[in-house]
Scaffold this active site. Structure first.
Site, mmCIF file in Angstrom:
data_model
loop_
_atom_site.group_PDB
_atom_site.id
_atom_site.type_symbol
_atom_site.label_atom_id
_atom_site.label_comp_id
_atom_site.label_asym_id
_atom_site.label_seq_id
_atom_site.Cartn_x
_atom_site.Cartn_y
_atom_site.Cartn_z
ATOM 1 N N CYS A 391 -20.674 14.139 -46.930
ATOM 2 C CA CYS A 391 -21.480 14.803 -45.904
ATOM 3 C C CYS A 391 -20.851 14.639 -44.510
ATOM 4 O O CYS A 391 -19.880 15.312 -44.225
ATOM 5 C CB CYS A 391 -22.927 14.331 -45.964
ATOM 6 S SG CYS A 391 -24.050 15.598 -45.355
ATOM 7 N N HIS A 522 -24.163 15.440 -51.261
ATOM 8 C CA HIS A 522 -24.169 14.006 -51.567
ATOM 9 C C HIS A 522 -24.030 13.785 -53.073
ATOM 10 O O HIS A 522 -25.045 13.685 -53.769
ATOM 11 C CB HIS A 522 -25.479 13.375 -51.101
ATOM 12 C CG HIS A 522 -25.618 13.295 -49.617
ATOM 13 N ND1 HIS A 522 -25.178 12.218 -48.895
ATOM 14 C CD2 HIS A 522 -26.131 14.175 -48.720
ATOM 15 C CE1 HIS A 522 -25.417 12.414 -47.606
ATOM 16 N NE2 HIS A 522 -26.004 13.601 -47.474
ATOM 17 N N GLU A 524 -23.407 11.231 -54.632
ATOM 18 C CA GLU A 524 -23.925 9.915 -55.056
ATOM 19 C C GLU A 524 -25.327 10.001 -55.658
ATOM 20 O O GLU A 524 -25.715 9.143 -56.445
ATOM 21 C CB GLU A 524 -23.907 8.924 -53.886
ATOM 22 C CG GLU A 524 -24.865 9.208 -52.725
ATOM 23 C CD GLU A 524 -24.251 10.073 -51.636
ATOM 24 O OE1 GLU A 524 -23.292 10.817 -51.933
ATOM 25 O OE2 GLU A 524 -24.751 10.022 -50.487
#
Ligand code: GLN
Length: 551
Positions: A391, A522, A524
């Protein structure tokens, strides 16, 4: 399969916070799921904020983003990881969200002219939401974690909701209290008294714990279990010892060793449950315990400072995603947290980063520490250290490349300097009004969006797919006016929105750099213990090869 009647397990905290209530709730949900019950989990946060999106990360920890765009507590990430399931905004509630709905309904005359009161109308709304989440997930078991600790005024309405549900469905509701047993260093003995007080305080709101999870540095001995049982009105078998352990992924296995799943089935009258071996979890834990070769990764962020302490909670999903890919690759993740403000002020030199196998710059907001990050990214690019930007980490990658390779020395983001002339990262058109109106809550580009991947790129190779869906949380974007110049200078936009308008992934070809890649989204948030994320795995692969001599 015939659907069972939905059962509810409330998880509440005694004594103090930060002892792993979220991991306990996630693990409890995971073992019920492993027994064949459709399981979902709900997080209740007692604060007034409607969601976690408007809170400062150093205050609150990570803001986790769901597929539907809800900005919520990091525990929601734990639930998704442990259950390997996507949850929705129905699974998250705050005091603010509950009141907002009650007030909206009152204004719409939905209470038919009645007096609307904190009790029972607020707990009733809480119950309505809990039941709705259960229904939406067609759940047999709903784990409801109440944030904070027993005895705090602000979570009383949620405990009251639990109590009301228990009164209504005595066989379908259970309470699990996660407590902490300190071992004061001067005394050298494990103390049960705080747990006794917590239990009494829970009793004072009409709730009795069915199970007590006793967190401590060490396992509980029989004497302590008996003592807690006597003073907290439960049988000793329902006092579960939860000592500190190395990996959170061991918790479900430990719980099953103490027969927690079976106990929950007994309490909730869930017959015919199958026992479980938790084979996949055991395999993961074995892997975690056997990996030896260290992989040294620096996470360079701006949200580490919390007084005298270093706070890594803000990046919990990044850390977990990285760890999971490392275990899968057979290396031991050794993470160092570097504060970008220290690099910016010169307190630490960027050359210190040469010792790492890889560098990650995660998401962030605002201006502080940003020039430090740009320095780090430049260093990673020039020294060919694997770099992964998430990001803001991607936006800054683009800024760095524009400044030093594409002939735009003044390149910056509107977020950093709105008056600058080269806004390589600029606000999205539809965001202009939000900013002008100061309409900040829940208004970013949030949640899941698809991206198309360009053939022959690092990203496409990692995902092995042409189209992927990833979660976003940002207000700014790569400015289309600069794309041609950036591409001419060698930067590849390997992922774009379906319209081709928004740049979702930027990278350098492998011939130029072993791994220099940033994602506007993102990744993750989608890494799962039993399914690590392909981009993190690709980054780990490159990092593993960075210092080949240490192989
Ligand atoms: N601050 C940037 C934006 O709003 C990046 C956000 C992030 O890193 N999550 O676009």
């Amino acid at each position: 399969m015939k659907k069972n009647k939905t059962k509810y397990i409330f998880v509440v905290g005694g004594v103090m916070s930060g002892v792993g209530k979220g991991i306990t709730s996630s693990s409890l949900a995971a073992i019920m799921q492993a027994r064949g019950f459709r399981t979902t989990a709900i997080k209740i946060d007692p604060y007034i904020n409607v969601d976690a999106g408007t809170m400062n990360p150093t205050e609150h920890g990570e803001v986790f983003v769901l597929g539907d765009g809800d900005e919520c507590d990091q525990d929601m990430g734990n639930y998704e990881r442990f259950l390997d399931t996507d949850l929705s905004r129905t699974n998250y509630m705050t005091t603010g969200r509950v009141y907002l709905e009650v007030i909206r309904r009152e204004r719409n005359l939905e209470y038919e002219g009645k007096n609307v009161e904190v009790v029972p109308d607020i707990p009733k709304e809480v119950i309505r939401r809990i039941e709705r989440a259960g229904r939406e997930a067609s759940a047999d078991v709903v784990v409801v974690e109440i944030g904070g600790t027993i005895g705090e005024y602000q979570n009383i309405i949620f405990l009251e909701a639990g109590r009301m549900m228990k009164t209504k469905y005595p066989d379908d509701v259970a309470f699990v209290m996660v407590s902490y047993l300190p071992i004061p260093s001067k005394v050298g003995e494990m103390k049960t008294k705080p747990t006794q007080y917590a239990s009494r305080s829970l009793n004072s709101v009409g709730v009795q714990a069915d199970v007590i999870i006793a967190r401590s540095e060490m396992a509980l001995d029989k004497k302590r279990k008996d003592k807690i049982a006597t003073f907290c009105n439960i049988v000793p078998e329902r006092v579960i010892s939860a000592p500190d352990i190395d990996s959170i992924y061991e918790v479900p296995i430990n719980f099953e060793r103490d027969r927690l799943g079976e106990i929950m089935c007994q309490i909730l009258k869930l017959g015919n449950h199958r026992t479980t071996e938790l084979t996949a979890w055991k395999k993961l834990v074995r892997q975690i315990k056997t990996v030896k070769r260290p992989l040294n990764i620096a996470i360079v962020g701006k949200y580490f400072d919390s007084g005298e302490f270093v706070l890594s909670d803000v990046y919990i999903s990044v850390i977990e995603a990285l760890k999971l890919s490392a275990y899968q690759a057979g290396v031991k993740p050794v993470l160092s947290y570097v504060n970008s403000k220290d690099i910016e002020t010169g307190k630490r030199r960027v050359t210190e980063l040469a010792k790492y196998d890889g560098i990650i710059v995660p998401g962030g907001f605002g201006t502080a520490g940003i020039e430090g990050l740009v320095k780090v990214i430049k260093f990673a690019r020039e020294k060919k250290i694997p770099y992964f930007g998430l990001c803001y980490g991607m936006q800054l990658l683009v800024i760095e490349y524009a400044r030093h390779k594409a002939g735009v020395p003044g390149a910056t983001s509107r977020e950093i300097d709105p008056t600058a002339s080269d806004l390589v990262i600029d606000v999205m058109e539809e965001q202009k009004k939000n900013l002008a109106d100061k309409n900040y809550g829940g208004t970013m580009r949030l949640g899941s969006f698809p991206a198309y991947l360009k053939k022959g790129t690092l990203a496409r190779g990692a995902y092995k797919a042409e189209m992927v869906t990833e979660r976003h949380r940002h207000r700014y974007e790569v400015n289309p006016a600069y794309i041609e110049r950036l591409e001419k200078a060698g930067l590849v936009f390997s992922g774009t929105s379906p319209s081709g308008q928004l740049m979702e992934i930027a990278e350098l070809p492998k011939t130029d750099h072993p791994f220099f890649l940033g994602t506007q989204f993102h990744p993750e948030f989608l890494a799962r213990p039993l399914r690590p994320h392909p981009l993190f795995s690709e980054f780990v692969k490159a990092a593993k090869d960075h210092h080949p001599k240490t192989k």
